[in-house]
Design a protein around this motif. Structure first.
Motif, PDB file in Angstrom:
ATOM      1  N   ASP A 171      -5.790   6.178   1.928  1.00 51.06           N
ATOM      2  CA  ASP A 171      -5.300   4.760   1.858  1.00 51.06           C
ATOM      3  C   ASP A 171      -6.241   4.118   3.607  1.00 51.06           C
ATOM      4  O   ASP A 171      -6.190   2.612   3.671  1.00 51.06           O
ATOM      5  CB  ASP A 171      -5.252   4.656   1.211  1.00 51.06           C
ATOM      6  N   GLY A 172      -6.506   4.200   4.130  1.00 55.92           N
ATOM      7  CA  GLY A 172      -6.565   3.719   5.793  1.00 55.92           C
ATOM      8  C   GLY A 172      -5.385   3.011   6.373  1.00 55.92           C
ATOM      9  O   GLY A 172      -5.647   2.687   7.112  1.00 55.92           O
ATOM     10  N   LEU A 173      -4.503   4.252   5.931  1.00 58.45           N
ATOM     11  CA  LEU A 173      -3.145   3.579   6.063  1.00 58.45           C
ATOM     12  C   LEU A 173      -2.404   4.621   7.416  1.00 58.45           C
ATOM     13  O   LEU A 173      -1.158   4.797   7.723  1.00 58.45           O
ATOM     14  CB  LEU A 173      -2.046   3.456   4.902  1.00 58.45           C
ATOM     15  N   THR A 174      -3.387   5.686   7.751  1.00 62.12           N
ATOM     16  CA  THR A 174      -2.916   6.600   8.898  1.00 62.12           C
ATOM     17  C   THR A 174      -1.583   6.473   9.995  1.00 62.12           C
ATOM     18  O   THR A 174      -2.363   5.390  10.882  1.00 62.12           O
ATOM     19  CB  THR A 174      -4.610   7.623   8.856  1.00 62.12           C
ATOM     20  N   SER A 175      -0.854   6.621   9.969  1.00 58.69           N
ATOM     21  CA  SER A 175      -0.226   6.147  10.920  1.00 58.69           C
ATOM     22  C   SER A 175      -0.816   7.101  12.206  1.00 58.69           C
ATOM     23  O   SER A 175      -0.217   8.655  11.433  1.00 58.69           O
ATOM     24  CB  SER A 175       1.586   6.289  10.980  1.00 58.69           C
ATOM     25  N   ALA A 176       0.399   6.868  13.135  1.00 57.45           N
ATOM     26  CA  ALA A 176      -0.178   8.607  14.106  1.00 57.45           C
ATOM     27  C   ALA A 176       1.152   9.295  13.942  1.00 57.45           C
ATOM     28  O   ALA A 176       0.601  10.142  14.044  1.00 57.45           O
ATOM     29  CB  ALA A 176       0.802   7.241  15.613  1.00 57.45           C
ATOM     30  N   PHE A 177       2.199   9.099  13.721  1.00 53.74           N
ATOM     31  CA  PHE A 177       3.510   9.775  13.134  1.00 53.74           C
ATOM     32  C   PHE A 177       2.435  10.627  11.515  1.00 53.74           C
ATOM     33  O   PHE A 177       2.627  12.359  11.492  1.00 53.74           O
ATOM     34  CB  PHE A 177       4.050   9.482  12.209  1.00 53.74           C
ATOM     35  N   ALA A 178       1.915  10.734  10.423  1.00 55.27           N
ATOM     36  CA  ALA A 178       1.315  11.295   9.649  1.00 55.27           C
ATOM     37  C   ALA A 178      -0.022  11.870  10.706  1.00 55.27           C
ATOM     38  O   ALA A 178       0.130  13.062   9.801  1.00 55.27           O
ATOM     39  CB  ALA A 178       0.356  10.126   8.913  1.00 55.27           C
ATOM     40  N   LYS A 179      -0.630  11.446  11.353  1.00 54.19           N
ATOM     41  CA  LYS A 179      -1.634  12.240  12.048  1.00 54.19           C
ATOM     42  C   LYS A 179      -0.856  12.857  13.189  1.00 54.19           C
ATOM     43  O   LYS A 179      -1.473  14.234  12.482  1.00 54.19           O
ATOM     44  CB  LYS A 179      -2.358  11.318  13.268  1.00 54.19           C
ATOM     45  N   ALA A 232       1.133  -1.263   0.420  1.00 55.51           N
ATOM     46  CA  ALA A 232      -0.012  -0.161  -0.408  1.00 55.51           C
ATOM     47  C   ALA A 232       1.294   1.052   0.278  1.00 55.51           C
ATOM     48  O   ALA A 232       0.618   2.165  -0.571  1.00 55.51           O
ATOM     49  CB  ALA A 232      -1.299  -0.097   0.726  1.00 55.51           C
ATOM     50  N   HIS A 233       2.339   1.630   0.610  1.00 57.48           N
ATOM     51  CA  HIS A 233       3.061   2.524   0.433  1.00 57.48           C
ATOM     52  C   HIS A 233       3.182   2.171  -0.463  1.00 57.48           C
ATOM     53  O   HIS A 233       3.683   4.015  -1.145  1.00 57.48           O
ATOM     54  CB  HIS A 233       4.185   2.197   2.156  1.00 57.48           C
ATOM     55  N   LYS A 234       4.245   1.383  -1.000  1.00 55.49           N
ATOM     56  CA  LYS A 234       4.839   1.293  -2.930  1.00 55.49           C
ATOM     57  C   LYS A 234       3.559   1.456  -3.119  1.00 55.49           C
ATOM     58  O   LYS A 234       4.176   3.021  -4.014  1.00 55.49           O
ATOM     59  CB  LYS A 234       5.409  -0.096  -3.087  1.00 55.49           C
ATOM     60  N   ARG A 274       1.773   6.705  -6.947  1.00 56.43           N
ATOM     61  CA  ARG A 274       1.010   7.736  -7.207  1.00 56.43           C
ATOM     62  C   ARG A 274       1.337   8.888  -7.070  1.00 56.43           C
ATOM     63  O   ARG A 274       0.729   9.792  -7.918  1.00 56.43           O
ATOM     64  CB  ARG A 274      -0.047   7.580  -6.343  1.00 56.43           C
ATOM     65  N   ASN A 275       2.693   9.393  -6.451  1.00 62.43           N
ATOM     66  CA  ASN A 275       3.268  10.438  -6.100  1.00 62.43           C
ATOM     67  C   ASN A 275       5.160  10.094  -7.334  1.00 62.43           C
ATOM     68  O   ASN A 275       5.181  11.434  -6.745  1.00 62.43           O
ATOM     69  CB  ASN A 275       3.548  10.920  -5.108  1.00 62.43           C
ATOM     70  N   ARG A 319      13.599  -1.677   2.141  1.00 59.76           N
ATOM     71  CA  ARG A 319      14.138  -1.502   3.853  1.00 59.76           C
ATOM     72  C   ARG A 319      12.610  -1.400   5.009  1.00 59.76           C
ATOM     73  O   ARG A 319      12.983  -0.916   5.384  1.00 59.76           O
ATOM     74  CB  ARG A 319      14.483   0.257   3.475  1.00 59.76           C
ATOM     75  N   GLY A 320      12.159  -2.603   4.523  1.00 58.25           N
ATOM     76  CA  GLY A 320      10.696  -2.432   5.807  1.00 58.25           C
ATOM     77  C   GLY A 320       9.622  -1.694   6.001  1.00 58.25           C
ATOM     78  O   GLY A 320       9.799  -0.360   5.238  1.00 58.25           O
ATOM     79  N   ASN A 321       8.537  -1.807   6.902  1.00 61.13           N
ATOM     80  CA  ASN A 321       7.879  -1.151   7.207  1.00 61.13           C
ATOM     81  C   ASN A 321       7.705   0.353   8.383  1.00 61.13           C
ATOM     82  O   ASN A 321       7.207   1.043   7.138  1.00 61.13           O
ATOM     83  CB  ASN A 321       6.996  -1.643   7.737  1.00 61.13           C
TER      84      ASN A 321
END
Length: 116
Positions: A97-105, A4-6, A11-12, A65-67
């Motif tokens: 995409d429903g992947l919001t991490s605490a960091f992104a928030k 999903a992150h890939k 897209r960007n 490089r991992g998650n």
């Protein structure tokens, strides 16, 4: 990095290939343990001839490089070279995409209205 992150990076890709402050981001990623200084991957990134090639190679290597890699990339874009707009775009896409991490928030919450 998960698929999903890939897809978010895909897209960007034009935005990133034209605007990614690759050297600052690379050093930040090394500092955070995503890459190892002097590794083959880092040497390969640095050996590219043009800024666009540096950016492209960095994005390719980053996907292996991992998650944590995506979150640290967003963090790097916010922290280095005063480039919060790209960080915000990636964080928003992650949220959509429903992947919001605490960091992104947190990235979004700490940005001023002008930065958003």
């Amino acid at each position: 990095m998960d698929d999903a992150h890939k897809r978010i990076l895909d897209r960007n890709i034009l935005l990133l290939k034209e605007n990614l402050p690759w050297r600052h981001v690379l050093y930040y990623l090394i500092d955070k343990g995503i890459f190892r200084s002097g590794s083959e991957a880092v040497q390969d990134i640095e050996a590219q001839r043009t800024p666009t090639e540096h950016r492209r190679r960095l994005l390719i290597e980053l996907q292996t490089r991992g998650n944590k890699a995506f979150a640290v990339l967003v963090e790097a874009l916010k922290m280095v070279d005063g480039n919060p707009a790209i960080a915000l775009k990636l964080a928003r896409d992650s949220d959509e995409d429903g992947l919001t991490s605490a960091f992104a928030k947190n990235t979004y919450a700490t940005m001023t209205k002008d930065e958003r």
